[in-house]
Motif scaffolding. Structure first.
Motif, PDB file in Angstrom:
ATOM      1  N   GLY A 133      35.195  35.057  36.261  1.00  0.00           N
ATOM      2  CA  GLY A 133      35.673  35.995  35.241  1.00  0.00           C
ATOM      3  C   GLY A 133      35.759  35.343  33.877  1.00  0.00           C
ATOM      4  N   LEU A 134      36.298  34.122  33.835  1.00  0.00           N
ATOM      5  CA  LEU A 134      36.391  33.406  32.563  1.00  0.00           C
ATOM      6  C   LEU A 134      35.012  33.098  32.005  1.00  0.00           C
ATOM      7  CD1 LEU A 134      39.292  30.891  33.341  1.00  0.00           C
ATOM      8  CD2 LEU A 134      39.359  32.790  31.710  1.00  0.00           C
ATOM      9  N   PHE A 137      33.453  36.296  30.715  1.00  0.00           N
ATOM     10  CA  PHE A 137      34.210  36.831  29.574  1.00  0.00           C
ATOM     11  C   PHE A 137      33.861  36.079  28.295  1.00  0.00           C
ATOM     12  CE2 PHE A 137      37.951  36.708  26.798  1.00  0.00           C
ATOM     13  CZ  PHE A 137      38.146  38.064  26.574  1.00  0.00           C
ATOM     14  N   LYS A 140      29.886  36.239  27.724  1.00  0.00           N
ATOM     15  CA  LYS A 140      29.354  37.609  27.653  1.00  0.00           C
ATOM     16  C   LYS A 140      27.999  37.713  28.358  1.00  0.00           C
ATOM     17  CE  LYS A 140      31.798  38.842  23.415  1.00  0.00           C
ATOM     18  NZ  LYS A 140      32.659  37.635  23.424  1.00  0.00           N
TER      19      LYS A 140
END
Length: 342
Positions: A133-134, A137, A140
């Motif tokens: 997720g990091l 995020f 992108k």
């Protein structure tokens, strides 16, 4: 000879299966038994084998980690950005950065497992999602193509021209894989710490009573996997000549299946580097053969899933068989005390 066979039954069986499968695939497709295809198998399998020998150490110690592939993705992305900051760097700086980042991510898993007494698979499922997720995020999903020349320049160790004009090549990741494999073999078979990892994985409580530092075993095992993940991430970037955030996503199950296929026990205390390497090669040969025959890649996923299911079933059966044994021992140990009180 018989004793040697019995002590390496898994490895012998795997080798026989690989030979048999290769013969079948050789008849099924004329492209399988070519030098180019053999070298391609080695080059493609190199990163997975580096992952596998790292995961083997964790499995021997009785743990399990499914976050290493995503950790490798983070390592290669952060390493690429760090190299850009320092003006490009070189192989030494790249390997140092990747190795240190990988160890840090592995140690985070060990800290969560040891400090908060979380089951390793639960902890690594959590870090798998957090890491990925990091990564997505902050990046992108944007890939990095502008890498240093030393990282994108293909390092060919051996090459040979084929009859059709193509070239069969063995590249740098194969050599790095061989070094990582040998280092892991030395670590788990020729050091006191390696023997302690086997003892800890086979019987954690007994190892604790014997004086083995439980926390140290977990940090060493997950740190070693982190180190291998960092190196594998850099080798993947070198081989692909680009850094794609989700390129290694999903690789963890293929590697896990290969390692347990090679004889590593999910309950801990068992596993060998040779079996691990043979397991990865068998999985790679299966995938390669299916591709050459034009079989759907979903068939390969079914094969991987079946391996994991069988491994978990066998491990559960072993644990279930041990419970009555421990109960009997405990009852037997208690009898003299009961007699003394009567």
């Amino acid at each position: 000879m018989r004793k040697l066979f019995l002590s390496h039954t898994t490895e012998v069986v795997l080798f026989a299966v690989i030979i048999a499968m290769s013969i079948v695939l050789g008849f099924a497709t004329d492209r399988f038994f070519t030098l180019g295809n053999a070298f391609d198998l080695l080059n493609i399998s190199a990163v997975n084998i580096i992952f596998a020998v790292g995961l083997l150490v964790v499995l021997i110690a009785g743990g399990i980690d499914i976050s290493f592939a995503v950790a490798a993705s983070i390592v290669q992305y952060v390493t690429a950005l760090a190299l850009e900051r320092i003006g490009g760097g070189g192989w030494v700086s790249g390997l140092l950065i990747a190795a240190c980042l990988g160890i840090v991510l592995g140690v985070i898993n060990a800290f969560l497992i040891h400090r908060f007494r979380i089951i390793s698979i639960v902890a690594t499922i959590a870090t798998f999602n957090v890491y990925f997720g990091l990564l997505m995020f902050f990046t992108k999903g944007v890939s990095i193509y502008n890498l240093p020349d030393w990282l994108t320049s293909r390092v060919i160790i051996y090459e040979r021209e084929m009859a059709d004009g193509s070239w069969a090549e063995i590249t740098l990741p194969v050599v790095v894989m061989a070094v990582c494999t040998f280092a892991t073999w030395l670590f788990i078979t020729r050091t006191t710490t390696g023997r302690q990892l086997y003892a800890f994985g086979d019987n954690p409580e007994g190892a604790r009573r014997f004086g083995i530092n439980i926390g140290a075993m977990q940090f060493i095992a997950f740190g070693w996997l982190g180190l291998m993940a960092g190196i594998a991430g850099l080798m993947q970037a070198h081989y692909a000549q680009e850094v794609v955030p989700n390129a290694l996503y999903g690789r963890e199950l293929d590697v896990l299946a290969a390692v347990v296929l090679g004889g590593a026990r999910l309950g801990g205390g068992k596993g060998s580097v040779l079996g691990c390497v043979l397991g990865v090669l068998l999985v790679s040969i299966t995938q390669n053969g299916l591709n050459l025959m034009g079989v759907s890649p979903f068939a390969f996923k079914m094969f991987v899933g079946a391996i994991i299911l069988v491994a978990i079933t066998l491990s559960s059966a072993r644990i279930g068989n041990l419970v009555p044994v421990f109960a009997t021992r405990k009852s037997t140990d208690a009898q003299p005390a009961d007699r003394g009180e009567s």
